[in-house]
Design an enzyme around this catalytic site. Structure first.
Site, PDB file in Angstrom:
ATOM      1  N   ASP A  93       0.759  -1.411  -0.040  1.00 27.59           N
ATOM      2  CA  ASP A  93       0.123  -0.020  -0.036  1.00 27.59           C
ATOM      3  C   ASP A  93       0.984   1.319  -0.008  1.00 27.59           C
ATOM      4  O   ASP A  93       1.857   1.498   0.928  1.00 27.59           O
ATOM      5  CB  ASP A  93      -1.002  -0.040   1.138  1.00 27.59           C
ATOM      6  CG  ASP A  93      -2.002   0.939   1.321  1.00 27.59           C
ATOM      7  OD1 ASP A  93      -2.724   1.041   0.224  1.00 27.59           O
ATOM      8  OD2 ASP A  93      -1.979   1.953   2.043  1.00 27.59           O
ATOM      9  N   GLU A 149       2.289  -0.061  -4.964  1.00 22.12           N
ATOM     10  CA  GLU A 149       1.101   0.502  -5.245  1.00 22.12           C
ATOM     11  C   GLU A 149       1.865   1.969  -5.308  1.00 22.12           C
ATOM     12  O   GLU A 149       2.312   2.875  -4.436  1.00 22.12           O
ATOM     13  CB  GLU A 149      -0.119   0.646  -4.445  1.00 22.12           C
ATOM     14  CG  GLU A 149      -1.281   1.610  -4.869  1.00 22.12           C
ATOM     15  CD  GLU A 149      -2.001   2.456  -3.642  1.00 22.12           C
ATOM     16  OE1 GLU A 149      -2.971   2.978  -4.060  1.00 22.12           O
ATOM     17  OE2 GLU A 149      -1.356   2.425  -2.600  1.00 22.12           O
TER      18      GLU A 149
HETATM   19  C1  GLC Z   1      -4.183   3.138  -0.571  1.00 20.64           C
HETATM   20  C2  GLC Z   1      -5.382   2.115  -0.817  1.00 20.64           C
HETATM   21  C3  GLC Z   1      -6.496   2.973  -0.255  1.00 20.64           C
HETATM   22  C4  GLC Z   1      -6.321   3.518   1.099  1.00 20.64           C
HETATM   23  C5  GLC Z   1      -5.056   4.424   0.979  1.00 20.64           C
HETATM   24  C6  GLC Z   1      -4.455   4.607   2.494  1.00 20.64           C
HETATM   25  O1  GLC Z   1      -4.149   3.992  -1.774  1.00 20.64           O
HETATM   26  O2  GLC Z   1      -5.363   1.513  -1.936  1.00 20.64           O
HETATM   27  O3  GLC Z   1      -7.708   2.267  -0.468  1.00 20.64           O
HETATM   28  O4  GLC Z   1      -7.288   4.385   1.492  1.00 20.64           O
HETATM   29  O5  GLC Z   1      -3.964   3.549   0.728  1.00 20.64           O
HETATM   30  O6  GLC Z   1      -4.029   3.515   3.191  1.00 20.64           O
END
Ligand code: GLC
Length: 561
Positions: free
Chosen positions: A225, A278
């Site tokens: 994440d 991500e």
């Molecule tokens: C990432 C996740 C998202 C979340 C954010 C904070 O972007 O995909 O859903 O709200 O991180 O953890």
């Protein structure tokens, strides 16, 4: 960019699948928003046994693995991205026994299982944060987070002018031990998600332990994440324009040291494990995350952020592939996720409403408005066939295989996304892509649960059920199944060469004997005879004319089926 050759492999239930030693390079992974996939115990919340019960749906879809959104214990202020214990599974999802059942059942079917690692922040209910609140400024307990004194004569102003990604200030003030106003802590997201201090060795070691624990338990990798967020700019400097994008929160050079460390941990196992970042940066910037010795995969979200337009798609793909020869890892593509409006809605939006947000992702991917559903489904399936023909791996988001649109008409009182709450209703947030799946019409909660669902499903979900699409050869589900089967015959060693279509609104590329053509414009395209025979089209090919908003796969030689 190099790909390893595919090898046949027999699973424990006897089925033969084809797997590359570096399976993650070209795998298709299905993203499960656990709360909304299937509920086995009638509490209205999806759970791991619900997934296990529907594994045949996923295996018959033809995916290679599953990625579970966070299912650790969590107060759930941000859909589980506020973790209070990294080492176990929330009892609402069935706890560790259900996890072990799912892992075994998935592996028995030859499916990989990835978990979601949330290293930038935890929940304010994590024991470390509770200890930090009880401890004094300057204490080792506070050093695990980013606490700072406030500004102004009485410290009543935040330490800097950063904004949270979800809206509002990025700092929250806590009470001192005598109840007086105390220090502030940084949260890049919701107040309930305090950011860790990654210069603190206990934080670093805690996550080493989290990785090892889950790898030892048998998972096949992690989706990481906000992987580019853990390290902040030194000194946490003020922004010239607090309402603009904040470069100090992301993509700091120090973050790459963390990935080298995690890569060494993953490489210490005698099986192939993946680490997927991500990272919402440009194609050129994301490539840095999959350099030698770092992450194995990174999401190339640039494509997802493009409108359905030939020039935009081509430029994004070309830029994404251009940097790959200097890296070791592999691109991961997605057109949907739990964070963006579903592709059917994005591409079918014919009358967008103005959207107010400081978040560039929101502006590009979460516009609301009137949708032409037929157009949206045609374009979303065309874009999916194009994506599935690209080199690299693909992540499908649950419901995408049903052509589900975004639920834009959720009642305001049902919305749970912190973006909705923190923006005081100016941004609707992401709940509309997280509505529980429709399995069968005529059953309570469309077969999702015997209880009342945590987020209401609209009546029109009856038109998108798995049951109905299973019986229909022309359904979106049938198309995805065929696409994943045909995709296996693309030799992943092939690079991508663009073909001349003579039209600016038609894109075509070749990978070996395999050709993908996508018509973005309004007029049909006559597919040249020497581009081979039809392998699959997102809408029927008539007299070798590929209709508007359609993508087709062609093979120069018929496959020996
Ligand atoms: C990432 C996740 C998202 C979340 C954010 C904070 O972007 O995909 O859903 O709200 O991180 O953890």
């Amino acid at each position: 960019m190099t790909f390893s050759p595919a090898l046949p492999r027999t699973t424990t239930n006897g089925a033969v699948t084809v797997e590359s030693p570096q399976w993650w390079r070209s795998s298709v992974i299905y993203q499960l928003y656990v709360r909304s996939f299937a509920d086995s115990d009638g509490d209205g919340i999806g759970d791991l046994d619900g997934i296990t019960a529907h594994l045949d749906h996923l295996a018959s879809l033809g995916v290679d693995g599953l990625w579970l959104n966070p299912c650790y214990p969590s107060p759930n202020r941000d859909g589980g991205y506020d973790v209070s214990d990294y080492l176990t599974i929330d009892s609402r999802y069935g706890g560790m026994p259900a996890f072990q059942r799912l892992l075994k059942a998935a592996h028995d079917r030859g499916l990989k299982l990835l978990l979601d690692l949330v290293p930038n922040h935890c929940s304010d209910q994590h024991e470390w944060f509770i200890q930090a609140l009880q401890a004094k400024p300057g204490s080792p307990q506070r050093d695990r987070f980013l606490f700072a004194d406030g500004r102004g004569p009485d410290g009543s102003e935040p330490p800097n002018n950063w904004r949270s990604t979800f809206g509002g200030p990025a700092w929250t003030q806590v009470a001192a031990q005598d109840g007086a106003p105390g220090q502030w802590y940084l949260h890049s997201f919701d107040t309930s998600q305090p950011d860790f201090n990654w210069e603190n060795h206990e934080v670093v070691e805690m996550f080493d332990d989290v990785l090892r624990t889950w790898f030892d338990r048998g998972i096949d990798g992690f989706r990481i994440d906000v992987a580019y967020a853990m390290v902040k700019a030194a000194g946490l400097p003020d922004l010239a324009d607090p309402d603009a994008e904040n470069p100090h929160l992301w993509n700091q050079p120090g973050v790459h040291d963390i990935f080298s460390r995690w890569r060494a941990i993953a490489d210490s196992y005698d099986r192939e494990l993946t680490l997927l970042g991500e990272v919402w940066l440009s194609p050129t910037e994301v490539a840095d995350y999959i350099r030698e010795g770092e992450l194995k995969q990174v999401f190339y979200f640039d494509l997802l952020q493009q409108p359905f337009d030939a020039a935009a798609f081509r430029q994004s793909i070309a830029e994404s592939l251009a940097g790959l020869d200097r890296v070791e890892g592999s691109p991961a593509w997605a057109l949907n996720s739990h964070d963006v409006h579903r592709a059917v809605t994005r591409y079918g939006l014919i009358a967008p409403e103005p959207i107010i947000s400081a978040d560039a992702n929101a502006l590009r991917t979460r516009a609301r408005g009137e949708v032409d559903l037929q157009l949206g489904v045609a374009r979303a399936t065309a874009a999916a066939l194009l994506m599935l023909a690209l080199p690299g791996s693909v992540y499908l988001y649950q419901g995408e295989e049903l052509g589900l649109p975004e639920v834009q008409d959720l009642p305001d009182e049902a919305r749970q996304d912190p973006i909705w709450l923190r923006s005081h209703g100016t941004e609707h947030g992401r709940d509309g892509s997280r509505v529980p799946l429709p399995w069968a019409a005529g059953q309570p909660a469309f077969g999702f649960s015997s209880g009342s669902t945590w987020l209401a499903q609209p009546d029109w979900f009856a038109n998108f059920t798995v049951e109905q699409q299973q019986a229909d050869e022309q359904s979106v589900l049938a198309l995805y199944r065929k696409a994943l089967r045909v995709r296996r015959s693309i030799d992943q060693a092939n690079t991508l060469d663009w073909l001349d279509t003579g039209r600016a609104d038609v894109l075509a590329f070749r990978r070996g004997d395999f050709i993908n053509v996508t018509v973005f414009g309004g007029a049909p395209f006559a597919v040249p005879a020497d581009w081979g025979t039809e392998a699959l089209c997102s809408q029927p090919l008539v007299d070798r004319q590929l209709p508007a908003d359609t993508s087709g796969w062609f093979r120069r030689f018929p496959s020996p089926s």
